[in-house]
Design a protein around this motif. Sequence first.
Motif, short mmCIF file in Angstrom:
data_model
loop_
_atom_site.label_atom_id
_atom_site.label_comp_id
_atom_site.label_asym_id
_atom_site.label_seq_id
_atom_site.Cartn_x
_atom_site.Cartn_y
_atom_site.Cartn_z
N GLU A 13 61.87 29.56 18.70
CA GLU A 13 62.30 29.56 20.10
C GLU A 13 61.13 29.78 21.04
N PHE A 14 60.07 30.41 20.55
CA PHE A 14 58.86 30.51 21.35
C PHE A 14 58.31 29.12 21.65
N LEU A 15 58.30 28.28 20.62
CA LEU A 15 57.84 26.91 20.82
C LEU A 15 58.72 26.21 21.83
N LEU A 16 60.04 26.41 21.62
CA LEU A 16 61.02 25.72 22.45
C LEU A 16 60.89 26.14 23.91
N VAL A 17 60.89 27.45 24.13
CA VAL A 17 60.82 27.96 25.50
C VAL A 17 59.50 27.54 26.14
N GLY A 18 58.40 27.67 25.39
CA GLY A 18 57.10 27.30 25.93
C GLY A 18 57.05 25.84 26.34
N ALA A 19 57.55 24.98 25.46
CA ALA A 19 57.49 23.54 25.75
C ALA A 19 58.35 23.21 26.97
N PHE A 69 68.26 32.12 23.07
CA PHE A 69 67.33 31.25 23.78
C PHE A 69 67.57 29.78 23.47
N GLN A 70 68.04 29.52 22.24
CA GLN A 70 68.34 28.13 21.91
C GLN A 70 69.44 27.59 22.83
N SER A 71 70.52 28.38 22.97
CA SER A 71 71.60 27.85 23.80
C SER A 71 71.25 27.93 25.28
N THR A 86 68.27 27.33 26.59
CA THR A 86 67.49 26.14 26.94
C THR A 86 68.37 24.90 26.93
N LYS A 87 69.33 24.87 26.00
CA LYS A 87 70.24 23.72 25.98
C LYS A 87 71.04 23.67 27.27
N TRP A 88 71.43 24.83 27.71
CA TRP A 88 72.26 24.91 28.92
C TRP A 88 71.47 24.46 30.15
N ILE A 89 70.24 24.97 30.25
CA ILE A 89 69.46 24.67 31.44
C ILE A 89 68.91 23.25 31.41
N PHE A 90 68.34 22.86 30.25
CA PHE A 90 67.60 21.59 30.22
C PHE A 90 68.36 20.46 29.56
N GLY A 91 69.52 20.73 29.01
CA GLY A 91 70.28 19.66 28.37
C GLY A 91 69.83 19.43 26.94
N VAL A 92 70.55 18.56 26.24
CA VAL A 92 70.26 18.36 24.82
C VAL A 92 69.42 17.12 24.55
N SER A 93 69.28 16.23 25.54
CA SER A 93 68.55 15.00 25.24
C SER A 93 67.04 15.26 25.33
N PRO A 94 66.28 14.64 24.41
CA PRO A 94 64.83 14.87 24.42
C PRO A 94 64.20 14.32 25.69
N GLN A 95 63.21 15.03 26.20
CA GLN A 95 62.48 14.60 27.40
C GLN A 95 61.02 14.47 27.02
N MET A 107 75.57 31.59 23.71
CA MET A 107 74.71 32.63 24.26
C MET A 107 75.36 33.99 24.15
N ALA A 108 76.67 34.01 24.41
CA ALA A 108 77.39 35.29 24.34
C ALA A 108 77.30 35.86 22.94
N ILE A 109 77.39 34.99 21.93
CA ILE A 109 77.31 35.49 20.56
C ILE A 109 75.94 36.12 20.30
N GLY A 110 74.88 35.41 20.72
CA GLY A 110 73.54 35.95 20.54
C GLY A 110 73.37 37.28 21.27
N LEU A 111 73.87 37.30 22.50
CA LEU A 111 73.73 38.48 23.33
C LEU A 111 74.49 39.67 22.74
N VAL A 112 75.70 39.38 22.25
CA VAL A 112 76.53 40.44 21.69
C VAL A 112 75.85 41.05 20.47
N ILE A 113 75.24 40.20 19.64
CA ILE A 113 74.53 40.72 18.47
C ILE A 113 73.44 41.69 18.92
N ILE A 114 72.64 41.25 19.89
CA ILE A 114 71.51 42.08 20.34
C ILE A 114 72.02 43.38 20.95
N LEU A 115 73.01 43.27 21.83
CA LEU A 115 73.49 44.47 22.52
C LEU A 115 74.10 45.46 21.54
#
Lengths: 297, 357
Positions: free
Chosen positions: A43-49, A108-110, A112-121, B322-330
């Motif tokens: 996810e570091f790679l993902l977020v960074g990219a 962080f995976q979800s 980034t998916k939420w903010i940037f979408g799932v299609s590759p850019q 996200m909620a699942i991930g967050l719940v695990i952490i919290l």
Amino acid sequence: MNFELLLQLIINGLIVGLLYGVVGMCFVLVYKSTQIVNFAQGEFLLVGAWVCWAFLIYMELPFVVGFLLTLCFMAVFGVLLQMIVLRPMIGEPIISVIMVTIGLSIFFQSLTKWIFGVSPQSYPQVFDTQSVSVFGLNIELAYLMSTIIALCIMVGFFFFFKYSKHGLAMRATAFDQQVAQSLGISVKQVFAMSWGIAATVSATAGVVIGMVNGVSDSLSSIGIKVFPAVILGGLDSIVGAIVGGVIIGVLENVAEFFDSQYLHIGNMYDIAPFYVLLVILWFKPYGLFGTRDIERI
Amino acid sequence: MSSLAMRPCGDFRTSYKKDNTIFETKTIRLVAILAIAAACLAPLILDGYFLTLFIQISYLGIAALGLNILVGFTGQISLGHGAFFGFGAFASAWLNTSFNIPVALCIPLAGFLTMAVGMMFGMPAARIKGLYLAIATLAAQFIIEDFFARAEWFSGGSSGSMAAPVNLLGFEFDTDQSFYYIALFALVFMYIWGCNLMRSRDGRAFVAVRDHYLSAEIMGVKLNKYRLLSFGISSFYAGIGGALYAHYLGYVSAEGFTIFMSIQFLAMIIIGGLGSIKGTLMGVIFMVLLPEMLETGVGLMKYTDWGNIPMVTDGLAYIKEMAIGLVIILFLIFEPEGLAHRWAQIKNYWKFYPFSY
């Protein structure tokens, strides 16, 4: 047998393997200094990219500026993550620590998916020419650059740990936390620093891979691919991570080659490293360079 | 067993039999029996939506209990439980369609098949532990998932496989109302079995291996045997849960059993409480209700001042993850012992109410 294709694949494997090595190195760095297995490495790679992509596309910054800003952002990101989420986990059982990093990874995976979408850019064009010819083989310039960056990072790591004061402090902490603390090293600072470095360097790898393949959530799968590499090399050996990364990178390409030419099983590229992983754990769980864990009563 | 620490002072046990009971007091037993009786009557009152939720809770609950036996009681880590769950689902469908074995028999058989597979992948557990084991089971997860996509004879490949509804003495359990009873029976049966397992010699051996494996070995507990056995039992539970899932939905597709599912199982037992059977069920209920609650919450948002925010309604699937991930952490940071611990604290607070000390 198609030697030219095999050679091309092996070279691709070497290049990708070096990047696995870089990510693996970050993984080992975090593991050595903080005893945390970071399942959120990918996810570091993902977020960074994605952050770099956002800087370049939304804010239309030139590449170098955007890239440097990304590095700063990731350093802060890594340190904050360590301070907020991982510091309370010190001294908790291993399952909890693993689960926290897994939780971070899902989050962080979800996100980034939420903010940037799932299609590759894809990134805007950085180089003018696409590929160069080295010894008669066509190599994409981005690949060549990624190799150079990977090698630079490795050399940088070497000098950092060998000669700098902070590097020495980190090595001391990895060796024995209590002794390091009694010698006046701030272990807290070392922990935060190792997460910061891991995040920054991983993000560099993420940007490089993103430039070649485009940015998408498949970047986070590199974080999983790193496991075979670091286990093969030995979990607490930085050299091992590089060697393991290169071996896994070459291996998955060679497996893909034999599969497509002879076996026709399919999907070998993704799954072969995990068979290797199981075999290593079965016969040599401490890997090639790892220190054997001797337990006494 | 984990409630030992929470027992009020002055509460002594004078015999092993008393120390080993499932229900600590008569009231608890009565409440449990009444709860099951009430659950039996539920389909008469509740509508399909709640029954679906309950059935979901029961098959996930069975699988999660298996994982808790492995992680919470034996101290091993598995990141491949979702794959074992899927294996049980496919195995049961496969046994039914290929060999014409009646479904009621397929479910336990699928459990045993999954147990065999689980023990095969658990074999490294005899040599490695902790984090190495986590990574080995991660590999198992990917390998089994790959197997589902590839083995057409077993899973139907990418098209998935059909599973017939449960058929017992000519009666088809193909509606929510009728399958509810199968699910309830399986849940109660597997939970009582789990409780009894933990009271037995083997269960105590598991706990000993978890608490200090060297001491356990010195006392004569065979480490390899119990680590492997724990893997087997946990996979058996996963297999049963998966088989129920398959015969409830009637169709199994290869896509669902990813690493994310394994993580969800782990999240359930961490939220519920590691090493607590009661807690497992609480965690499962929490994790099943969480996405439903989020959905209802977002649905209600329409009526507030914020109105319909497209970013939120469109990204609901991601918000759930996200909620699942967050719940695990919290939970790990603020409530590492899970809901079971919190429940015990609440109970104790009222037990001693105005004078807690």
